[in-house]
Motif scaffolding. Structure first.
Motif, PDB file in Angstrom:
ATOM      1  N   ARG A 196       0.776  -1.244   0.207  1.00 18.93           N
ATOM      2  CA  ARG A 196       0.037  -0.066  -0.144  1.00 18.93           C
ATOM      3  C   ARG A 196       0.959   1.233  -0.058  1.00 18.93           C
ATOM      4  NH1 ARG A 196      -3.451  -0.344   4.623  1.00 18.93           N
ATOM      5  NH2 ARG A 196      -4.366  -2.144   3.753  1.00 18.93           N
ATOM      6  N   GLN A 197       1.885   1.277   0.789  1.00 23.02           N
ATOM      7  CA  GLN A 197       2.996   2.412   0.640  1.00 23.02           C
ATOM      8  C   GLN A 197       3.593   2.713  -0.308  1.00 23.02           C
ATOM      9  OE1 GLN A 197       5.734   1.469   4.061  1.00 23.02           O
ATOM     10  NE2 GLN A 197       4.436   2.400   5.434  1.00 23.02           N
ATOM     11  N   VAL A 198       3.790   1.426  -1.180  1.00 20.15           N
ATOM     12  CA  VAL A 198       4.530   1.708  -2.518  1.00 20.15           C
ATOM     13  C   VAL A 198       3.390   2.163  -3.603  1.00 20.15           C
ATOM     14  CG1 VAL A 198       5.583   0.435  -4.347  1.00 20.15           C
ATOM     15  CG2 VAL A 198       6.195  -0.085  -2.232  1.00 20.15           C
ATOM     16  N   GLU A 199       2.208   1.817  -3.651  1.00 17.24           N
ATOM     17  CA  GLU A 199       1.081   2.250  -4.246  1.00 17.24           C
ATOM     18  C   GLU A 199       0.896   3.717  -4.347  1.00 17.24           C
ATOM     19  OE1 GLU A 199      -2.060  -0.307  -3.698  1.00 17.24           O
ATOM     20  OE2 GLU A 199      -1.091  -1.866  -4.646  1.00 17.24           O
ATOM     21  N   GLU A 200       0.884   4.129  -2.615  1.00 20.98           N
ATOM     22  CA  GLU A 200       0.846   5.480  -2.320  1.00 20.98           C
ATOM     23  C   GLU A 200       1.721   6.466  -3.197  1.00 20.98           C
ATOM     24  OE1 GLU A 200      -0.110   5.479   1.567  1.00 20.98           O
ATOM     25  OE2 GLU A 200      -2.107   4.726   1.541  1.00 20.98           O
ATOM     26  N   CYS A 201       3.088   6.057  -2.785  1.00 19.91           N
ATOM     27  CA  CYS A 201       4.156   6.803  -3.266  1.00 19.91           C
ATOM     28  C   CYS A 201       4.133   6.805  -5.034  1.00 19.91           C
ATOM     29  CB  CYS A 201       5.591   5.862  -2.877  1.00 19.91           C
ATOM     30  SG  CYS A 201       5.702   6.115  -1.163  1.00 19.91           S
ATOM     31  N   GLU A 202       3.809   5.770  -5.346  1.00 21.05           N
ATOM     32  CA  GLU A 202       3.731   5.875  -6.865  1.00 21.05           C
ATOM     33  C   GLU A 202       2.696   7.073  -7.467  1.00 21.05           C
ATOM     34  OE1 GLU A 202       5.754   4.740  -9.515  1.00 21.05           O
ATOM     35  OE2 GLU A 202       7.084   4.188  -7.834  1.00 21.05           O
ATOM     36  N   ALA A 203       1.642   6.763  -6.692  1.00 19.77           N
ATOM     37  CA  ALA A 203       0.344   7.760  -6.955  1.00 19.77           C
ATOM     38  C   ALA A 203       0.940   9.235  -6.690  1.00 19.77           C
ATOM     39  CB  ALA A 203      -0.817   7.494  -6.255  1.00 19.77           C
ATOM     40  N   ALA A 204       1.410   9.477  -5.679  1.00 18.99           N
ATOM     41  CA  ALA A 204       2.050  10.777  -5.382  1.00 18.99           C
ATOM     42  C   ALA A 204       3.302  11.153  -6.418  1.00 18.99           C
ATOM     43  CB  ALA A 204       2.532  10.843  -3.865  1.00 18.99           C
ATOM     44  N   ARG A 205       4.080  10.390  -6.981  1.00 19.78           N
ATOM     45  CA  ARG A 205       4.919  10.535  -7.559  1.00 19.78           C
ATOM     46  C   ARG A 205       4.403  11.209  -9.132  1.00 19.78           C
ATOM     47  NH1 ARG A 205       8.172   6.148  -6.945  1.00 19.78           N
ATOM     48  NH2 ARG A 205       9.001   7.234  -5.212  1.00 19.78           N
ATOM     49  N   ARG A 206       3.316  10.462  -9.508  1.00 14.74           N
ATOM     50  CA  ARG A 206       2.602  10.551 -10.586  1.00 14.74           C
ATOM     51  C   ARG A 206       1.828  11.944 -10.433  1.00 14.74           C
ATOM     52  NH1 ARG A 206       1.226   5.010 -10.490  1.00 14.74           N
ATOM     53  NH2 ARG A 206      -0.917   5.425  -9.544  1.00 14.74           N
ATOM     54  N   ARG A 207       1.400  12.233  -9.625  1.00 13.43           N
ATOM     55  CA  ARG A 207       0.743  13.622  -9.112  1.00 13.43           C
ATOM     56  C   ARG A 207       1.450  14.625  -9.351  1.00 13.43           C
ATOM     57  NH1 ARG A 207      -2.099  11.046  -4.998  1.00 13.43           N
ATOM     58  NH2 ARG A 207      -0.384  12.133  -3.408  1.00 13.43           N
ATOM     59  N   ASN A 208       2.797  14.643  -8.570  1.00 16.28           N
ATOM     60  CA  ASN A 208       3.767  15.621  -8.674  1.00 16.28           C
ATOM     61  C   ASN A 208       4.077  15.836 -10.224  1.00 16.28           C
ATOM     62  OD1 ASN A 208       3.329  15.868  -5.738  1.00 16.28           O
ATOM     63  ND2 ASN A 208       5.302  14.649  -5.507  1.00 16.28           N
ATOM     64  N   SER A 209       4.631  14.682 -10.626  1.00 13.24           N
ATOM     65  CA  SER A 209       5.144  15.041 -11.846  1.00 13.24           C
ATOM     66  C   SER A 209       4.180  15.533 -13.153  1.00 13.24           C
ATOM     67  CB  SER A 209       5.439  13.612 -12.849  1.00 13.24           C
ATOM     68  OG  SER A 209       4.143  12.884 -13.059  1.00 13.24           O
TER      69      SER A 209
END
Length: 131
Positions: A40-53
């Protein structure tokens, strides 16, 4: 009474087996819970990275659009050009002061200011309609 003792011993063994199985299941649940939490943490980090980009890309597009479309008014450009020309003209008078070798020049010394014509002001519009 021996039948009761045998029955009680059998129940105690069953109870110990159940407790052992429960401990195994709890360990498995903890392990799977930790894996689920990490996933879940990895998925949240990926989602945050996509949002930031996407936010960075949006900001860059906006910045490019603003940089490309906004041009200062020609009168403002003329004023800026004249300002820097006057700074360059008065620089020799101020050079000794900037280098720490003398007092600032007195007002009115140096080169006389140039008289420049400003562009004419636009006339205010009236509220009347012309026929």
């Amino acid at each position: 009474m021996s039948a009761c003792v045998l029955h009680e011993t059998g129940l105690t063994e069953k109870h110990e087996k159940i407790l052992g199985r429960r401990a195994e299941l709890l360990q498995q649940m903890e392990g799977s819970g930790e894996q689920l939490c990490r996933r879940r943490q990895v998925e949240e980090c990926e989602a945050a990275r996509r949002r930031n980009s996407t936010l960075v890309q949006d900001l860059q597009r906006i910045e490019d659009r603003l940089r490309g479309t906004w041009l200062p008014h020609p009168h403002l450009l003329a004023l800026e050009t004249r300002y820097w020309a006057s700074v360059e003209e008065s620089l020799p008078d101020w050079e000794r002061f900037f280098l720490g070798k003398g007092p600032p020049p007195a007002p009115g010394t140096g080169q006389p200011p140039r008289k420049t014509r400003l562009p004419p002001r636009p006339q205010p519009r009236t509220g009347r309609l012309e026929r």
